[in-house]
Scaffold this motif. Sequence first.
Motif, PDB file in Angstrom:
ATOM      1  N   TRP A  58     -64.608  13.925 -21.631  1.00  0.00           N
ATOM      2  CA  TRP A  58     -64.838  14.570 -20.228  1.00  0.00           C
ATOM      3  C   TRP A  58     -63.500  14.346 -19.657  1.00  0.00           C
ATOM      4  O   TRP A  58     -62.698  13.374 -19.568  1.00  0.00           O
ATOM      5  CB  TRP A  58     -65.831  13.735 -19.425  1.00  0.00           C
ATOM      6  N   PRO A  69     -66.755  18.784 -19.112  1.00  0.00           N
ATOM      7  CA  PRO A  69     -67.030  18.329 -20.275  1.00  0.00           C
ATOM      8  C   PRO A  69     -66.285  19.191 -21.286  1.00  0.00           C
ATOM      9  O   PRO A  69     -65.523  20.302 -21.318  1.00  0.00           O
ATOM     10  CB  PRO A  69     -68.331  18.969 -20.706  1.00  0.00           C
ATOM     11  N   GLU A  70     -65.688  18.454 -22.460  1.00  0.00           N
ATOM     12  CA  GLU A  70     -64.670  19.064 -23.497  1.00  0.00           C
ATOM     13  C   GLU A  70     -65.558  19.129 -24.488  1.00  0.00           C
ATOM     14  O   GLU A  70     -66.424  18.375 -24.846  1.00  0.00           O
ATOM     15  CB  GLU A  70     -63.698  17.955 -23.544  1.00  0.00           C
ATOM     16  N   GLU A  71     -65.095  19.911 -25.373  1.00  0.00           N
ATOM     17  CA  GLU A  71     -65.651  20.329 -26.780  1.00  0.00           C
ATOM     18  C   GLU A  71     -65.878  19.198 -27.562  1.00  0.00           C
ATOM     19  O   GLU A  71     -66.765  19.237 -28.363  1.00  0.00           O
ATOM     20  CB  GLU A  71     -65.077  21.461 -27.403  1.00  0.00           C
ATOM     21  N   ASP A  72     -64.931  18.359 -27.534  1.00  0.00           N
ATOM     22  CA  ASP A  72     -65.067  17.177 -28.649  1.00  0.00           C
ATOM     23  C   ASP A  72     -65.894  16.022 -28.075  1.00  0.00           C
ATOM     24  O   ASP A  72     -65.748  14.970 -28.802  1.00  0.00           O
ATOM     25  CB  ASP A  72     -63.471  16.684 -28.739  1.00  0.00           C
ATOM     26  N   GLY A  73     -66.397  16.131 -26.964  1.00  0.00           N
ATOM     27  CA  GLY A  73     -67.299  15.167 -26.750  1.00  0.00           C
ATOM     28  C   GLY A  73     -66.746  14.361 -25.573  1.00  0.00           C
ATOM     29  O   GLY A  73     -67.607  13.329 -24.945  1.00  0.00           O
TER      30      GLY A  73
END
Length: 162
Positions: free
Chosen positions: A74, A68-72
């Motif tokens: 993947w 998962p990436e912080e900005d929502g």
Amino acid sequence: MTRLVQKVSSGRTFARLAPHVVPALDRAVHRLTRGRVLPSARMLPGLILTARGAKSGLLRRTPLACMPEEDGGWILVGSNFGRPGHPAWTANLLRHPDAEISWQGRDIRVRARLLEGPERERAWSAVVAFWPPYARYQARVDRRIRLFRLVPVPAPVSGPEA
């Protein structure tokens, strides 16, 4: 415990057995729990990717580990457990980048993009830091492991236009 799991998951025996056992178990449990449980997510965050088959056009459901990436978004890693060929789901996303994921019990429409160049290198460094066995998988194969970024897309508006 994490180090032990990483050591086991980077071995050749795991690479031979896991592709047959892990996805089948994930699909069955995910279906039985109506999307609430994904057993492989005990090791790594996971999702179910639903994408059209590159050749058949049929919907294919594939359980996958993800970062998962912080900005929502993947990152998906086409490691195929360190086996020689690219996994089929990567060809599906190359041909049909609009897909859907089941993430933590929610269905989310996404668009996939193959990462290349410096963007891929940054993502590769991040996924290897996130799960070191990916580096061992890459060392075992001649192909370059494909990385995809999934980003949510808005659902189409239904009903009469305003």
